[in-house]
Design a protein around this motif. Structure first.
Motif, PDB file in Angstrom:
ATOM      1  N   UNK A  74       0.769  -1.212   0.012  1.00  0.00           N
ATOM      2  CA  UNK A  74       0.124  -0.118  -0.152  1.00  0.00           C
ATOM      3  C   UNK A  74       0.871   1.266   0.067  1.00  0.00           C
ATOM      4  N   UNK A  75       0.442   2.249  -0.867  1.00  0.00           N
ATOM      5  CA  UNK A  75       1.267   3.519  -1.030  1.00  0.00           C
ATOM      6  C   UNK A  75       1.186   4.396   0.319  1.00  0.00           C
ATOM      7  N   UNK A  76       2.029   4.324   1.078  1.00  0.00           N
ATOM      8  CA  UNK A  76       1.885   5.411   2.537  1.00  0.00           C
ATOM      9  C   UNK A  76       1.570   6.749   2.312  1.00  0.00           C
ATOM     10  N   UNK A  77       2.466   7.353   0.901  1.00  0.00           N
ATOM     11  CA  UNK A  77       1.891   8.727   0.689  1.00  0.00           C
ATOM     12  C   UNK A  77       0.740   8.775   0.126  1.00  0.00           C
ATOM     13  N   UNK A  78       0.045   8.146  -0.596  1.00  0.00           N
ATOM     14  CA  UNK A  78      -1.211   8.133  -0.935  1.00  0.00           C
ATOM     15  C   UNK A  78      -2.263   8.138  -0.076  1.00  0.00           C
ATOM     16  N   UNK A  79      -1.880   7.340   0.864  1.00  0.00           N
ATOM     17  CA  UNK A  79      -2.912   7.152   1.941  1.00  0.00           C
ATOM     18  C   UNK A  79      -2.971   7.941   3.248  1.00  0.00           C
ATOM     19  N   UNK A  80      -1.844   9.031   3.141  1.00  0.00           N
ATOM     20  CA  UNK A  80      -1.769   9.839   4.489  1.00  0.00           C
ATOM     21  C   UNK A  80      -2.904  10.855   4.834  1.00  0.00           C
ATOM     22  N   UNK A  81      -3.502  11.031   3.475  1.00  0.00           N
ATOM     23  CA  UNK A  81      -4.791  12.003   3.575  1.00  0.00           C
ATOM     24  C   UNK A  81      -5.928  11.031   4.331  1.00  0.00           C
ATOM     25  N   UNK A  82      -5.858   9.717   4.533  1.00  0.00           N
ATOM     26  CA  UNK A  82      -7.112   9.222   4.914  1.00  0.00           C
ATOM     27  C   UNK A  82      -6.551   8.579   6.276  1.00  0.00           C
ATOM     28  N   UNK A  83      -5.327   9.254   7.044  1.00  0.00           N
ATOM     29  CA  UNK A  83      -5.170   8.673   8.298  1.00  0.00           C
ATOM     30  C   UNK A  83      -6.163   9.167   9.349  1.00  0.00           C
ATOM     31  N   UNK A  84      -6.381   8.245   9.986  1.00  0.00           N
ATOM     32  CA  UNK A  84      -7.363   8.570  11.094  1.00  0.00           C
ATOM     33  C   UNK A  84      -8.915   8.135  10.883  1.00  0.00           C
ATOM     34  N   UNK A  85      -9.120   7.854   9.381  1.00  0.00           N
ATOM     35  CA  UNK A  85     -10.423   7.420   8.997  1.00  0.00           C
ATOM     36  C   UNK A  85     -10.872   6.195   9.449  1.00  0.00           C
ATOM     37  N   UNK A  86     -11.954   5.658   9.659  1.00  0.00           N
ATOM     38  CA  UNK A  86     -12.412   4.563  10.057  1.00  0.00           C
ATOM     39  C   UNK A  86     -13.041   3.778   8.835  1.00  0.00           C
ATOM     40  N   UNK A  87     -12.697   2.147   9.000  1.00  0.00           N
ATOM     41  CA  UNK A  87     -13.405   1.583   7.705  1.00  0.00           C
ATOM     42  C   UNK A  87     -13.864   0.299   8.382  1.00  0.00           C
TER      43      UNK A  87
END
Length: 173
Positions: A74-87
């Motif tokens: 998973x691309x950490x840089x691409x997912x930083x904007x989702x940090x803290x979101x719940x799934x």
């Protein structure tokens, strides 16, 4: 000259005894990795450590286990904007959502924080998570900002690895 050789020998032995490394123990399909530098023990699936459910046994939480899912692809840089979101996520047929939803954490490495297990239940986890011998897990984003993550792990050896990690965490080994 002899004193220099003696001093050098003591220095080498002292350095080696203070060097901390990761100790690795295998239990069927699971691996216990003791990491003294981080003061935690980790149990992960042996065949795919880069894409696995990971049990983190930490003395800061009484040597109970936190379950996370990590995939190094998973691309950490691409997912930083989702940090803290719940799934919402699914483990062995049970869906966890709302207040039990996973939390995406990109601090350090990308992982979905899932659930905690009390150390007193380590003996039962293989049976609880995999009555058919296979632990299945999936997490997905309804907005499709990342690919659905889905894995299946053989359960055999999980309880042994967790109990071994518990013994190390509690200082019995």
């Amino acid at each position: 000259m002899k004193s220099w050789v003696f001093f050098f020998g003591v220095f080498i032995i002292s350095s080696l005894s203070h060097a901390k490394k990761s100790d690795i123990y295998e239990f069927n399909h699971w691996v216990h990795r003791s990491t003294p530098d981080l003061n935690i023990d980790i149990v992960h699936y042996a065949k795919s450590p880069d894409k696995s459910m990971i049990f983190v046994i930490d003395p800061k939480i009484g040597c109970d286990a936190r379950l996370v899912y990590a995939n190094q692809q998973l691309d950490n840089a691409a997912l930083t904007s989702l940090d803290g979101e719940r799934f919402s996520w699914k483990l062995s047929g049970v869906v966890y959502q709302e207040d039990q939803a996973s939390k995406l954490n990109t601090d350090g490495y990308t992982r979905f924080e899932l659930i905690s297990f009390y150390k007193h239940h380590f003996n039962e986890l293989e049976e609880l998570l995999a009555p058919e011998g296979i632990i299945s897990f999936s997490v997905e984003d309804p907005q499709q900002r990342f690919e659905t993550q889905s894995i299946q792990h053989k359960a055999e050896g999980l309880s042994q690895a967790l109990n071994h990690a518990l013994d190390r965490c509690q200082g019995w080994m």
